[in-house]
Design an enzyme around this catalytic site. Structure first.
Site, PDB file in Angstrom:
ATOM      1  N   ASN A  37       9.975   5.187   5.953  1.00 24.83           N
ATOM      2  CA  ASN A  37       9.475   4.646   7.223  1.00 24.83           C
ATOM      3  C   ASN A  37      10.668   4.225   8.097  1.00 24.83           C
ATOM      4  OD1 ASN A  37      10.391   2.163   6.307  1.00 24.83           O
ATOM      5  ND2 ASN A  37       8.383   1.490   5.616  1.00 24.83           N
ATOM      6  N   ASP A  68      -1.379   8.216   0.615  1.00 26.96           N
ATOM      7  CA  ASP A  68      -0.486   7.084   0.891  1.00 26.96           C
ATOM      8  C   ASP A  68      -0.145   7.025   2.376  1.00 26.96           C
ATOM      9  OD1 ASP A  68       1.477   4.951  -0.033  1.00 26.96           O
ATOM     10  OD2 ASP A  68       2.828   6.370   0.935  1.00 26.96           O
TER      11      ASP A  68
END
Lengths: 366, 366, 366
Positions: B50, B239
């Site tokens: 991320n 996910d």
């Protein structure tokens, strides 16, 4: 002051509020018409973007096309009959209304808005969402046309199940759009003979200075079940070349502002090598127009010669660190052909500008 | 003070020292049982993470499953007989013990720990390694169950060659784990009727506010030799959706803390379109539970309807810049169903907490 | 009859048995020297291969380089001091001994075999494994040289911690290899002025007919922690271009047979545009030699001009459906330069052939 290409208000008349944008297809899905709407969200990653963090227009175009391919293939198989895969035939001109950044979520929603006997019109909207602040922006609003090809015989175009319209006018307007694009497709025979020749030691800001080309071996993940390249894959590569041309010309951070209508006349088969070439055709004060060609070599198993599969015009703007459009160096034209193409580009630029002003006036009157 | 989900000591009793962790499979390989161990190392890249630089739990799950698929397929083909591909049937609940960062190396090692007549239990360990400082941390310790499917007839489950156990207790403990998971698989009929409906103008922190979905067209590189989606590919997408739900809810940097046991009841075929939907079900002070569904549309060449392929619960925590867990906003439940699911989530949360405390007490006594 | 490049026996003298091959690094790890060995296994996917199902040589080269980068970075940081990242300086000539197919597992193992004051020699072996039949084949045996660059100052080369040798001869042989490659690196100044010009309407089997080039925008996932392109990424793109040149020339299924030594003189920075160009230089009865150049344009933030970053020779063979080498059409040379390059290629071909025969005779004597 934002450039026209990036001003979200410019297309305001055609856009519902962002809440509705997403509620639209969602409602349709809830109402028991699952075949007519599709929605998805994806986080934008570093590889989706340039070094300034702006997501490539090509990444967005690929997502749009994937949503369009899913919804139209699903629709065309919704009635008993020969199984088929929907192939992209055309994308209407589309503006990139605001840049998307790494870490933002791109929300894509697709809806079937018209069906003719042999084609499907899909409307795809992209909204970027900063999930940390909750801020949402409409990024893109695209219209795509698909044609169902038989899974057993790729040269056979099947019939499209008709959709139901809420109001009679929707059908009429769709039919009008259908006729218009059909006409444009017939007119737009590809600029076939046109090839990009390299120039030795080109001067800065000439056409030869920034022109670029790329080859790509078509792999399995690039292709549909029929073994032909996804239109979205082609558009992503086209945007990649156009972006390199733009960056070479102005040596700043550049982003895709719009793409002209693209017609996909010829399919490209798995295993082909495609050459994507781009050259600058026109510059205004704050925008650059780049023409991109896609040529396919169907080598190994086919005797066919190299052919022009697609061509299109991309418009790019150069952005400052604050995201404001910067002036771009003027394109230096040298040959007669380059001068002619510059004038043609100018014509397209002025026409688009006029259309946009007309839309805004109409919106102001409403 | 670390959150319960991220506390490495919590599972310490079950973990060998990091030296042993890696020596284990290596020794096995040296000891002439090459079929029982597999190891891999990969540098984590920007796209695996991320924007805060934390590697997605889904990236790790995908690596784990690939190691499991290799070792179990290899083992199931180690005796003469019908060739087969091991298909993922179940992943036991797994904790993400410490976050992995871009530039670190993820070391994955897998070992077969039990075989029943028709299934293989694989233990996969992931250790993150900062190759600049040499620091190593156990990231993950997962248990996966695979079933060998005939390459010629995908509906035929083949027999698994038995493994040798060093001690009789290992076999008995394995058998106990086998029986337990079998029971759980039978009980866990998928929550099939459950669908996620969009909400118009949802209030912040309600279920409707953060729920999300993603569509994915299953391509060739997503699939095994049998033409069905790798379990790891599915888990990575699950996910991704769960992460978007968590980020939309708390608007901070979030990481996967754990995944509940996942049963893969239904295979997903190449060419399918899968819709992955996630909604928040429960929040504790410092964690969020997200339920994720995977629905498959086997379009084009199959007459079958959309079906629920997998469902699972992911737990996320929100991290400060220093990597400390932050409080999360409480989930606002509105409908009766939402309140019921919240209570069920609370039950799972308390049960996990109790189990972990029992393990720690047991460890302290030793 | 197999081509010399693909005959596994050709390098037999230098190869341990496949059991030892893998036991090597595994033993080292078990023996408490985890810094000196690394191993990995990956399933080969459709995207890694051409349409005939043969994995691209570039995919293998990228895996090899990743293993080398991990082990050498780990080693160079194993003593207290300035943190560093190992950068690829050179890859020795490497043969592709047998093709790898989709669905097979590529097992990669790496070991440090020599260290000089400022460089690390890594030996990487690749073994393909058919996990259905258990059949294993040595695919590749590569030697790579890395140099540790300071994380704080990329222009500073740090010192390499010395390794322990089991026998004195190992060190002496390593030193000899080190001196040889150093000499070769100094000699091989890049063929800088050499540029590939396109030819209009080229005749089949001329140089201009098959020459190709590709541009690539260097993204974040292509780069190391220092922000420079991984050598493996560059080699993968080089193999892609070389493969297209080979396929355009002979229009059959082609595979990489070998790569000559490659020196990485110049780093390539994130955000650069790289142009990879390939042209055929020589054909024997059953092989084609392709020269590949990599040129970098450090656009946007740097004033620097385009520069030649890497160049190399790839050898390809054409395979029948049964995997047997086919005759290839002779390259038609036209200009003086083409004829000269053909003769130089012939020299390299004969030299390699002679070396291989000498090795085989030596092996026969042992």
């Amino acid at each position: 002051r934002a450039s026209p290409q990036l001003r979200p208000t410019a297309t305001a008349p055609r856009l519902p509020s962002s809440g509705q944008l997403f509620a639209g297809p969602a409602k349709a899905a809830g109402a028991g018409k699952p075949g007519r709407a599709v929605a998805g969200a994806r986080i934008m990653r570093p590889d989706d973007a340039n070094i300034a963090g702006n997501v490539h227009g090509g990444t967005i175009l690929k997502m749009i096309e994937e949503a369009g391919a899913i919804i139209s293939t699903r629709h065309c198989n919704s009635q008993a009959g020969e199984p088929c895969v929907a192939a992209l035939a055309r994308v209407e001109r589309t503006d990139f209304l605001s840049p998307v950044c790494i870490g933002e979520v791109a929300n894509v929603s697709a809806e079937i808005t018209y069906t003719s006997r042999h084609s499907v019109e899909v409307q795809v909207n992209v909204m970027s969402e900063n999930i940390l602040t909750g801020a949402k922006k409409v990024t893109n609003k695209a219209t795509l046309w698909y044609v169902p090809l038989s899974l057993k015989n790729v040269n056979k175009v099947l019939e499209v199940p008709p959709i139901q319209y809420a109001r009679k006018e929707q059908e009429d307007e769709g039919k009008k759009r259908y006729e218009e694009q059909k006409l444009d497709r017939l007119e737009t025979k590809q600029r076939n003979g046109d090839v990009i020749f390299p120039v030795i030691n080109p001067e800065p800001h000439t056409v030869g200075y920034s022109q670029s080309s790329l080859i790509h071996l078509v792999g399995p993940s690039d292709c549909t079940l029929l073994g032909f390249v996804h239109g979205g894959v082609t558009m992503k590569l086209m945007d990649e070349v156009a972006g390199i041309v733009a960056a070479r010309h102005c040596k700043t951070n550049i982003v895709t502002a719009s793409v002209d209508a693209i017609n996909f006349h010829e399919k490209i088969k798995k295993g082909s090598v495609i050459t994507i070439s781009g050259r600058m055709t026109f510059t205004s004060n704050k925008s650059m127009e780049i023409e991109v060609f896609v040529d396919a070599d169907p080598f190994v198993d086919e005797p066919r010669e190299r052919y022009r599969a697609v061509s299109a015009f991309f418009t790019y703007v150069s952005l400052s660190k604050e995201g404001k459009p910067l002036p771009v160096p003027q394109l230096l034209t040298e040959t007669e052909d380059e001068k002619r193409r510059f004038e043609e580009g100018k014509g397209r630029y002025l026409q688009t500008k006029a259309k946009r002003q007309a839309q805004m006036q109409q919106a102001a009157r409403q």
